[in-house]
Design a protein around this motif. Structure first.
Motif, mmCIF file in Angstrom:
data_model
loop_
_atom_site.group_PDB
_atom_site.id
_atom_site.type_symbol
_atom_site.label_atom_id
_atom_site.label_comp_id
_atom_site.label_asym_id
_atom_site.label_seq_id
_atom_site.Cartn_x
_atom_site.Cartn_y
_atom_site.Cartn_z
ATOM 1 N N PRO A 374 -37.278 1.180 -26.523
ATOM 2 C CA PRO A 374 -36.738 2.137 -25.565
ATOM 3 C C PRO A 374 -35.633 1.515 -24.701
ATOM 4 N N ILE A 375 -34.673 2.352 -24.340
ATOM 5 C CA ILE A 375 -33.568 1.971 -23.479
ATOM 6 C C ILE A 375 -33.756 2.746 -22.179
ATOM 7 N N VAL A 376 -34.003 2.035 -21.083
ATOM 8 C CA VAL A 376 -34.445 2.692 -19.854
ATOM 9 C C VAL A 376 -34.015 1.848 -18.656
ATOM 10 N N SER A 377 -34.178 2.383 -17.465
ATOM 11 C CA SER A 377 -33.943 1.625 -16.235
ATOM 12 C C SER A 377 -35.043 1.932 -15.246
ATOM 13 N N SER A 378 -35.360 0.968 -14.402
ATOM 14 C CA SER A 378 -36.368 1.171 -13.364
ATOM 15 C C SER A 378 -35.749 1.730 -12.085
ATOM 16 N N GLY A 379 -34.446 1.573 -11.929
ATOM 17 C CA GLY A 379 -33.779 1.940 -10.693
ATOM 18 C C GLY A 379 -33.381 0.742 -9.853
ATOM 19 N N PHE A 380 -33.917 -0.443 -10.151
ATOM 20 C CA PHE A 380 -33.556 -1.639 -9.402
ATOM 21 C C PHE A 380 -32.115 -2.062 -9.711
ATOM 22 N N ALA A 381 -31.517 -2.741 -8.756
ATOM 23 C CA ALA A 381 -30.116 -3.127 -8.912
ATOM 24 C C ALA A 381 -29.920 -4.200 -9.969
ATOM 25 N N ASP A 382 -30.890 -5.112 -10.111
ATOM 26 C CA ASP A 382 -30.666 -6.277 -10.968
ATOM 27 C C ASP A 382 -31.716 -6.449 -12.053
ATOM 28 N N VAL A 394 -37.721 -5.936 -39.507
ATOM 29 C CA VAL A 394 -36.694 -6.512 -38.639
ATOM 30 C C VAL A 394 -37.025 -6.192 -37.190
ATOM 31 N N LEU A 395 -37.068 -7.226 -36.357
ATOM 32 C CA LEU A 395 -37.331 -7.044 -34.933
ATOM 33 C C LEU A 395 -35.995 -6.796 -34.238
ATOM 34 N N ARG A 396 -35.900 -5.651 -33.555
ATOM 35 C CA ARG A 396 -34.659 -5.253 -32.890
ATOM 36 C C ARG A 396 -34.862 -5.241 -31.384
ATOM 37 N N LEU A 397 -33.869 -5.757 -30.673
ATOM 38 C CA LEU A 397 -33.914 -5.856 -29.224
ATOM 39 C C LEU A 397 -32.770 -5.055 -28.622
ATOM 40 N N THR A 398 -33.060 -4.367 -27.528
ATOM 41 C CA THR A 398 -32.008 -3.741 -26.731
ATOM 42 C C THR A 398 -32.101 -4.265 -25.312
ATOM 43 N N GLN A 399 -30.976 -4.266 -24.632
ATOM 44 C CA GLN A 399 -30.923 -4.674 -23.226
ATOM 45 C C GLN A 399 -30.185 -3.595 -22.452
ATOM 46 N N ALA A 400 -30.825 -3.080 -21.409
ATOM 47 C CA ALA A 400 -30.188 -2.099 -20.534
ATOM 48 C C ALA A 400 -30.242 -2.618 -19.114
ATOM 49 N N SER A 401 -29.119 -2.558 -18.420
ATOM 50 C CA SER A 401 -29.087 -3.037 -17.051
ATOM 51 C C SER A 401 -27.867 -2.490 -16.341
ATOM 52 N N TYR A 402 -27.986 -2.336 -15.029
ATOM 53 C CA TYR A 402 -26.844 -1.975 -14.203
ATOM 54 C C TYR A 402 -26.172 -3.221 -13.625
ATOM 55 N N THR A 403 -26.813 -4.360 -13.779
ATOM 56 C CA THR A 403 -26.211 -5.657 -13.472
ATOM 57 C C THR A 403 -26.654 -6.594 -14.592
ATOM 58 N N ALA A 404 -26.008 -6.470 -15.729
ATOM 59 C CA ALA A 404 -26.470 -7.143 -16.938
ATOM 60 C C ALA A 404 -26.354 -8.656 -16.834
ATOM 61 N N MET A 405 -27.334 -9.336 -17.411
ATOM 62 C CA MET A 405 -27.282 -10.783 -17.566
ATOM 63 C C MET A 405 -26.565 -11.048 -18.894
ATOM 64 N N PRO A 406 -25.294 -11.443 -18.862
ATOM 65 C CA PRO A 406 -24.517 -11.571 -20.102
ATOM 66 C C PRO A 406 -25.146 -12.576 -21.058
ATOM 67 N N GLY A 407 -25.157 -12.205 -22.329
ATOM 68 C CA GLY A 407 -25.640 -13.114 -23.356
ATOM 69 C C GLY A 407 -27.141 -13.253 -23.439
ATOM 70 N N LEU A 408 -27.890 -12.397 -22.753
ATOM 71 C CA LEU A 408 -29.350 -12.559 -22.709
ATOM 72 C C LEU A 408 -29.972 -12.452 -24.094
ATOM 73 N N LEU A 409 -29.616 -11.441 -24.869
ATOM 74 C CA LEU A 409 -30.263 -11.247 -26.167
ATOM 75 C C LEU A 409 -29.933 -12.379 -27.139
ATOM 76 N N ASP A 410 -28.693 -12.844 -27.128
ATOM 77 C CA ASP A 410 -28.340 -13.982 -27.987
ATOM 78 C C ASP A 410 -29.152 -15.213 -27.609
ATOM 79 N N GLU A 411 -29.368 -15.416 -26.314
ATOM 80 C CA GLU A 411 -30.140 -16.575 -25.876
ATOM 81 C C GLU A 411 -31.613 -16.409 -26.242
ATOM 82 N N VAL A 412 -32.138 -15.178 -26.178
ATOM 83 C CA VAL A 412 -33.516 -14.923 -26.612
ATOM 84 C C VAL A 412 -33.676 -15.300 -28.080
ATOM 85 N N SER A 413 -32.720 -14.899 -28.900
ATOM 86 C CA SER A 413 -32.767 -15.238 -30.323
ATOM 87 C C SER A 413 -32.749 -16.750 -30.526
ATOM 88 N N ALA A 414 -31.927 -17.440 -29.740
ATOM 89 C CA ALA A 414 -31.857 -18.901 -29.855
ATOM 90 C C ALA A 414 -33.174 -19.540 -29.445
#
Length: 422
Positions: A374-382, A394-414
């Motif tokens: 699911p792609i969702v937000s809690s309402g928090f800023a960060d 295949v395990l698939r990841l999504t990242q949703a944010s209003y203040t995204a942490m750049p590169g998070l999913l690539d780092e999770v994979s690493a």
């Protein structure tokens, strides 16, 4: 399909009617959504193109199957909300022909467009048409569906698209109604300790969501599943540990304090007898990880599994449902609900996992290539919201944010690659 649509429409000329009051979790999500939009989306990729009229007919059949998919919310003079069904309401379908923008961009657009809860229906769809395939984004107000409910609805939609017949289902009941007898004798848990610091909500206007996605290789997916079993933990535990470690590598804030993670827990199997109910049947559990960057990975994954295990028992579900029912029976305000979220849950990470193969892959005439969310937000800023779905091995990841942490999913994979190789 055209005859089906005509038959359905001829039987739907009725006045809006009260369906039922919102349950505790539905009511809470309604209040939170009024504070900041928290609707969610799922994304399905199929290997065939259909005319929009076929999609419209399938969406109409879906509404006939699931009563809540034709509803809006009405609050009476005491501000007690209820679902009202508008049989003439139609799930809107926005069609993007020869789509050039990625589904991530279109999904971010959906996340940036709040629902009007006073207008039916509380579900909408966006269709991206390619040369040899289609991508459907299904967005829903969180008071009518949770992530797993959305997955079951998506499967019904694809079945209707393939020409299958969908039988009408009875109205789904709130979780507390299903547990009323057990709740009568259950004890209410003690007061939740507030978080060290309340979370700040994003700006009421102007904030824009970002959506990213990453699919692990089938080889890495298998390795994570097998190593998690060997290490006596779960894939969810491993994923949480991986996101925590990745976040610490990327964020000074995450390195300087414990990371709070909320994991929505699907209670359908725990409660029993619910099958693939399409409503809102989740509890939410916060875990706190105070390990330092580079801490032993599998120790962290086992600890997270251990912290989540008690919340997955039937007794815990009954207790948590009773506690929420007591809170919501006081008819809290939007501010009360937002204060609870900000001071008590106050999480940095929302990790929502649909599990393994939640939706069928093969349909008459086409196949589901991928399911995201699911792609969702809690309402928090960060907050960082990571959706997880394993489909087709295949395990698939999504990242949703209003203040995204750049590169998070690539780092999770690493991090996962390092963990299974160690």
């Amino acid at each position: 399909m055209r005859k089906l649509q005509a038959d359905i429409e001829s039987n739907m000329k009725q006045e809006p009617v009260r369906v039922r009051a919102l349950g505790g979790t539905e009511h809470l999500f309604w209040l939170l959504d009024r504070n900041r939009a928290i609707h969610f989306a799922l994304v399905a990729e199929i290997d065939r193109v259909f005319e929009p009229s076929v999609w419209h007919a399938a969406l109409l059949a879906l509404q006939q199957r699931h009563p809540l998919l034709s509803t809006r919310i009405v609050a009476d003079s005491d501000a007690v909300p209820a679902f009202f069904r508008d049989p003439d309401a139609r799930i809107p379908l926005r069609v993007v022909e020869s789509a050039r923008a990625s589904w991530q961009v279109e999904t971010a657009r959906e996340m940036n467009t709040p629902f009007d809860w006073s207008t039916a229906p509380l579900v909408r769809a966006t269709l991206l048409q390619g040369d040899d395939g289609s991508t459907l984004i299904l967005a829903a107000h969180h008071s009518v569906l949770d992530g797993m409910g959305g997955a079951y609805v998506m499967e019904d939609l694809l079945s209707a698209l393939a020409g299958g017949s969908l039988m009408s289902l009875p109205l789904v009941q709130p979780l507390e109604c299903l547990l009323r007898a057990q709740m009568a004798t259950a004890t209410v848990p003690g007061a939740i300790a507030p978080a060290p610091e309340p979370k700040v909500f994003r700006a009421a206007s102007g904030a824009r969501a970002e959506v990213a996605a990453l699919a692990l290789s089938a080889q890495l997916t298998r390795a994570v599943v097998e190593r998690s079993r060997i290490e006596r933990t779960t894939v969810h535990g491993a994923l949480a540990a991986a996101v925590h470690e990745a976040g610490r590598r990327l964020s000074r804030v995450w390195r300087e304090r414990p990371v709070r993670t909320v994991s929505p827990i699907d209670v359908r199997r725990t409660v029993g007898g619910m099958g693939q109910a399409n409503g809102v049947y989740i509890t939410q559990t916060v875990t706190v990880d105070d390990r330092a960057r580079g801490a032993p990975f599998w120790d962290a994954a086992r600890e997270i599994k251990g912290l989540l295990a008690p919340a997955q028992t039937h007794a815990s579900v009954v207790q948590e449902t009773k506690a929420l029912d007591a809170f919501m029976s006081s008819n809290p305000s939007v501010e009360d609900a937002a204060g609870f979220l900000s001071h008590m849950l106050a999480f940095d990470l929302l990790l929502s996992n649909l599990g393994r193969e939640p939706v069928a892959s093969a349909y008459e005439g086409f196949a589901l290539k991928a399911l995201w969310g699911p792609i969702v937000s809690s309402g928090f800023a960060d907050d960082q919201v990571v959706g997880v779905c394993t489909h087709g091995g295949v395990l698939r990841l999504t990242q949703a944010s209003y203040t995204a942490m750049p590169g998070l999913l690539d780092e999770v994979s690493a991090v996962l690659s390092e963990a299974v190789a160690a």
